[in-house]
Design a protein around this motif. Structure first.
Motif, PDB file in Angstrom:
ATOM      1  N   ILE A  89       1.033  -1.078  -0.089  1.00  0.00           N
ATOM      2  CA  ILE A  89       0.182   0.042   0.150  1.00  0.00           C
ATOM      3  C   ILE A  89       0.944   1.279   0.073  1.00  0.00           C
ATOM      4  O   ILE A  89       0.500   2.271  -0.663  1.00  0.00           O
ATOM      5  N   GLU A  90       1.780   1.217   0.858  1.00  0.00           N
ATOM      6  CA  GLU A  90       2.859   2.444   0.696  1.00  0.00           C
ATOM      7  C   GLU A  90       3.507   2.509  -0.664  1.00  0.00           C
ATOM      8  O   GLU A  90       3.630   3.703  -0.790  1.00  0.00           O
ATOM      9  N   SER A  91       3.855   1.584  -1.213  1.00  0.00           N
ATOM     10  CA  SER A  91       4.378   1.743  -2.545  1.00  0.00           C
ATOM     11  C   SER A  91       3.297   2.325  -3.518  1.00  0.00           C
ATOM     12  O   SER A  91       3.732   3.228  -4.337  1.00  0.00           O
ATOM     13  N   ILE A  92       2.168   1.720  -3.614  1.00  0.00           N
ATOM     14  CA  ILE A  92       1.199   2.152  -4.387  1.00  0.00           C
ATOM     15  C   ILE A  92       0.859   3.494  -4.156  1.00  0.00           C
ATOM     16  O   ILE A  92       0.610   4.423  -4.951  1.00  0.00           O
ATOM     17  N   ALA A  93       0.772   4.033  -2.735  1.00  0.00           N
ATOM     18  CA  ALA A  93       0.290   5.288  -2.461  1.00  0.00           C
ATOM     19  C   ALA A  93       1.250   6.087  -3.192  1.00  0.00           C
ATOM     20  O   ALA A  93       0.925   7.382  -3.510  1.00  0.00           O
ATOM     21  N   ASN A  94       2.913   6.000  -3.156  1.00  0.00           N
ATOM     22  CA  ASN A  94       3.595   6.856  -3.536  1.00  0.00           C
ATOM     23  C   ASN A  94       3.443   7.297  -5.153  1.00  0.00           C
ATOM     24  O   ASN A  94       3.888   8.192  -5.685  1.00  0.00           O
ATOM     25  N   GLN A  95       2.771   6.133  -5.681  1.00  0.00           N
ATOM     26  CA  GLN A  95       2.658   6.408  -7.366  1.00  0.00           C
ATOM     27  C   GLN A  95       1.026   7.024  -7.657  1.00  0.00           C
ATOM     28  O   GLN A  95       1.205   7.454  -8.888  1.00  0.00           O
ATOM     29  N   LEU A  96       0.620   7.225  -6.712  1.00  0.00           N
ATOM     30  CA  LEU A  96      -0.914   7.861  -6.907  1.00  0.00           C
ATOM     31  C   LEU A  96      -0.705   9.359  -6.571  1.00  0.00           C
ATOM     32  O   LEU A  96      -1.052  10.033  -5.687  1.00  0.00           O
ATOM     33  N   THR A  97       0.136  10.086  -7.615  1.00  0.00           N
ATOM     34  CA  THR A  97       0.358  11.377  -7.680  1.00  0.00           C
ATOM     35  C   THR A  97      -0.826  12.424  -8.258  1.00  0.00           C
ATOM     36  O   THR A  97      -1.584  11.526  -8.928  1.00  0.00           O
ATOM     37  N   PRO A  98      -0.687  13.491  -8.032  1.00  0.00           N
ATOM     38  CA  PRO A  98      -1.868  14.332  -8.411  1.00  0.00           C
ATOM     39  C   PRO A  98      -2.075  14.368  -9.910  1.00  0.00           C
ATOM     40  O   PRO A  98      -2.970  14.323 -10.430  1.00  0.00           O
TER      41      PRO A  98
END
Length: 81
Positions: free
Chosen positions: A17-26
């Motif tokens: 989840i942390e890795s994916i969250a970093n990819q979900l940019t504006p």
């Protein structure tokens, strides 16, 4: 995710989840909002996050696992309507 114990699974899920969250940019979110399929993907992300949040909130350490699962299942069913 090759985790075998619940504790290992929790760690693997947190890292994913942390890795994916970093990819979900504006920029990613804006691009997805401008596309029908992308909007559907954002809806799926929002639903998954809501389910995760509810699972964390609804899991009561003082009651049994079956009741926890019943609560989570009821929440998931309520979100499908």
């Amino acid at each position: 995710m090759d985790a075998t114990t619940p504790l290992d699974q929790a760690k693997a899920i947190a890292e994913a989840i942390e890795s994916i969250a970093n990819q979900l940019t504006p920029a990613v979110i804006r691009a997805a909002r401008n596309d029908g399929g992308g909007r559907n993907d954002l809806d799926r992300i929002e639903y998954a996050l809501g389910t995760i949040g509810k699972a964390l909130i609804l899991t009561d350490y003082t009651i049994d696992e079956e009741k926890d699962m019943d609560k989570l299942q009821a929440f998931r069913e309520s979100q499908q309507t």
